[in-house]
Design an enzyme around this catalytic site. Structure first.
Site, mmCIF file in Angstrom:
data_model
loop_
_atom_site.group_PDB
_atom_site.id
_atom_site.type_symbol
_atom_site.label_atom_id
_atom_site.label_comp_id
_atom_site.label_asym_id
_atom_site.label_seq_id
_atom_site.Cartn_x
_atom_site.Cartn_y
_atom_site.Cartn_z
ATOM 1 N N HIS A 14 0.868 -1.199 0.000
ATOM 2 C CA HIS A 14 0.000 0.000 0.000
ATOM 3 C C HIS A 14 0.896 1.238 0.000
ATOM 4 C CE1 HIS A 14 -3.754 2.296 1.422
ATOM 5 N NE2 HIS A 14 -2.818 3.191 1.187
ATOM 6 N N HIS A 16 1.597 5.409 -1.813
ATOM 7 C CA HIS A 16 1.231 6.557 -2.656
ATOM 8 C C HIS A 16 2.499 7.131 -3.274
ATOM 9 C CE1 HIS A 16 -2.873 6.707 -0.972
ATOM 10 N NE2 HIS A 16 -2.281 6.242 0.105
ATOM 11 N N PHE A 17 2.571 7.059 -4.600
ATOM 12 C CA PHE A 17 3.716 7.632 -5.325
ATOM 13 C C PHE A 17 3.433 9.055 -5.798
ATOM 14 C CE2 PHE A 17 6.062 3.618 -7.033
ATOM 15 C CZ PHE A 17 7.097 3.793 -6.143
ATOM 16 N N ARG A 18 2.151 9.455 -5.859
ATOM 17 C CA ARG A 18 1.764 10.746 -6.458
ATOM 18 C C ARG A 18 2.169 10.775 -7.941
ATOM 19 N NH1 ARG A 18 -1.288 10.912 -2.070
ATOM 20 N NH2 ARG A 18 -0.327 11.839 -0.235
ATOM 21 N N ASN A 42 -5.128 7.364 -6.090
ATOM 22 C CA ASN A 42 -5.866 8.594 -5.734
ATOM 23 C C ASN A 42 -5.136 9.851 -6.200
ATOM 24 O OD1 ASN A 42 -3.864 8.131 -3.752
ATOM 25 N ND2 ASN A 42 -4.996 9.244 -2.184
ATOM 26 N N LYS A 100 -9.533 -0.463 -5.897
ATOM 27 C CA LYS A 100 -9.563 0.141 -4.570
ATOM 28 C C LYS A 100 -10.875 0.853 -4.291
ATOM 29 C CE LYS A 100 -7.901 2.435 -0.939
ATOM 30 N NZ LYS A 100 -6.656 2.646 -0.249
ATOM 31 N N HIS A 137 -10.392 0.889 1.725
ATOM 32 C CA HIS A 137 -10.213 1.890 2.779
ATOM 33 C C HIS A 137 -11.466 1.778 3.647
ATOM 34 C CE1 HIS A 137 -8.693 5.850 4.374
ATOM 35 N NE2 HIS A 137 -9.893 5.739 4.931
ATOM 36 N N HIS A 175 -4.529 -0.709 5.917
ATOM 37 C CA HIS A 175 -4.056 0.113 7.035
ATOM 38 C C HIS A 175 -4.974 0.015 8.257
ATOM 39 C CE1 HIS A 175 -6.859 2.769 5.021
ATOM 40 N NE2 HIS A 175 -5.988 3.235 4.162
ATOM 41 N N LEU A 220 -4.790 9.072 7.888
ATOM 42 C CA LEU A 220 -6.086 8.401 7.945
ATOM 43 C C LEU A 220 -5.924 6.936 7.576
ATOM 44 C CD1 LEU A 220 -8.250 11.209 6.360
ATOM 45 C CD2 LEU A 220 -8.417 10.332 8.696
ATOM 46 N N ASP A 248 1.551 2.651 3.473
ATOM 47 C CA ASP A 248 0.679 3.812 3.263
ATOM 48 C C ASP A 248 1.505 5.098 3.260
ATOM 49 O OD1 ASP A 248 -1.566 5.275 2.754
ATOM 50 O OD2 ASP A 248 -2.346 5.220 4.805
ATOM 51 N N ALA A 264 -3.812 14.823 5.574
ATOM 52 C CA ALA A 264 -3.610 13.518 6.218
ATOM 53 C C ALA A 264 -2.600 12.714 5.415
ATOM 54 C CB ALA A 264 -4.928 12.770 6.276
HETATM 55 C C1 NCD Z 1 -3.452 9.103 2.043
HETATM 56 C C2 NCD Z 1 -3.009 10.152 1.034
HETATM 57 O O1 NCD Z 1 -2.500 11.202 1.431
HETATM 58 O O2 NCD Z 1 -3.148 9.907 -0.173
HETATM 59 N N1 NCD Z 1 -3.475 9.691 3.338
HETATM 60 C C3 NCD Z 1 -3.426 9.050 4.518
HETATM 61 O O3 NCD Z 1 -3.564 9.702 5.550
HETATM 62 N N2 NCD Z 1 -3.232 7.753 4.593
HETATM 63 C C4 NCD Z 1 -4.755 8.508 1.630
HETATM 64 C C5 NCD Z 1 -5.149 7.250 2.374
HETATM 65 O O4 NCD Z 1 -4.571 6.185 2.171
HETATM 66 O O5 NCD Z 1 -6.069 7.326 3.193
HETATM 67 ZN ZN ZN Z 2 -3.165 5.152 1.556
#
Ligand code: NCD
Ligand code: ZN
Length: 345
Positions: A14, A16-18, A42, A100, A137, A175, A220, A248, A264
């Site tokens: 899990h 996030h690479f953006r 996302n 997802k 999620h 998570h 989150l 995450d 978050a």
């Molecule tokens: C994540 C994000 O910033 O993309 N933020 C987080 O607090 N975990 C999104 C997510 O996985 O809930």
């Molecule tokens: Zn996440």
């Protein structure tokens, strides 16, 4: 005392690479420690089609440092209007590994998420048939539910029903932050697993709220009471294959976190393995670390384990307060603290 730990190269289930400059800045941190990652969709706009996912994968691969062997595993962002044909076709072509569920407005960039969970049951049916993993999620978003109860309530409102209706669907409860989630995963069949982040193993909600607001401990789902953290530590270090690593890691610039409406997300990628291993060490469970980090995830996803190895050594490492990234700065997880393990490659 164990001073050196060598395990099969792990994966991050899990992440996030953006995109754009931030992606180019964060990719090397993950590729240094991990062989594969489930890349969260996302973005703005979210990755909702196989064509978008294939393009995004190309951008990630183009950002890899030379000579690095890393495989991004792509995820479809489910909406009320997901095209199941495109999703299944994308999975058959090897573009999508998972899809997802973001309940609408649950977290960062989830405005396009699902407003009616039962409305996507026809898509889940097709995913079950095609063997596409369902990442969840698990938080309800209705204002009547306290933010600390959102995860437990999601189980009762939605997850029990999903698991009962789709017994062959592989479901990752992502998570997880509560005893309720640990118990739900344990009492469910082998198709239900969970990822656990480093932050939820290290901190409880006091770390966010005591001694002033601590925005760098805000993510989150939010960290819960101490009793929940202890359950998560037990689950992660138990050796049970239902629980596996998912950082995450969610980078936000320092200024966007230290703001009147702070984002978050915690940037866990740079010291991820050091952070997890610290927990296994404290729990006297170093022998379970390889399972959690490198074996349980591939087994759940039906993928081969990685052949290469990585080593961590017992050594004090000072984690910088912040890292320069994409023309700005990001505070890493454990920023400004020291940690007792060093990733040596
Ligand atoms: C994540 C994000 O910033 O993309 N933020 C987080 O607090 N975990 C999104 C997510 O996985 O809930
Ligand atoms: Zn996440």
């Amino acid at each position: 005392m164990t001073d050196s730990v060598t395990i099969r190269r792990p994966d991050d289930w899990h992440l996030h690479f953006r995109d754009g400059d931030v992606m180019r800045g964060v990719v090397p941190y993950t590729a240094r420690q991990f062989a594969r990652a489930i890349v969260m969709p996302n973005l703005t706009p979210p990755i909702t089609t196989a064509a978008m996912a294939a393009d995004y994968r190309d951008r990630i691969l183009a950002a890899m440092p030379d000579g690095v062997d890393f495989e991004p595993l792509m995820v479809c962002y489910l909406t009320d209007d997901t095209d199941a044909d495109d999703l299944v076709c994308g999975a058959e072509e090897g573009v999508f590994t998972a899809a997802k569920l973001y309940p609408a407005n649950a977290t960062t960039n989830s405005a396009h998420g699902v407003t009616n969970v039962r409305g996507i049951y026809p898509v889940l049916e097709r995913m079950q048939e095609a063997g596409v993993v369902f990442c969840v999620h698990g938080e309800v978003t209705t204002p009547d539910i306290d933010v600390f109860d959102r995860e437990a309530e999601f189980i009762e409102r939605y997850l029990r029903d999903i698991v009962a209706n789709f017994p062959d669907l592989k479901v990752v409860f992502e998570h997880i932050t509560t005893r309720d989630a640990v118990e739900f995963v344990l009492e469910s069949g082998p198709n239900v697993g969970a990822t656990i982040t480093p932050q939820h193993l290290h901190i409880n909600r006091n770390a966010m709220l005591v001694g002033g607001m601590q925005p760098h401990n805000y993510c989150l789902p939010v960290a819960k009471r101490e009793e929940h953290r202890l359950e998560l530590r037990k689950a992660a270090t138990s050796g049970n294959p239902k629980f596996f690593l998912g950082t995450d890691s969610a980078p936000h610039f320092r200024g966007d976190k230290e703001s009147s409406c702070g984002c978050a997300g915690i940037f866990g990628a740079p010291y991820a393995l050091e952070s997890y291993l610290t927990v296994f060490d404290e729990e006297d469970a170093i022998e379970q670390f390889e399972g959690f980090a490198s074996l349980h995830g591939p087994a759940f996803y039906g993928l081969p384990v990685n052949e290469h190895k990585v080593t961590l050594e017992r050594m004090r490492v000072e984690v910088p307060d912040e890292l320069a990234l994409a023309g700005s700065t990001i505070v890493p997880w454990h920023g400004g603290q020291s940690i007792g393990w060093k990733f040596v490659g």
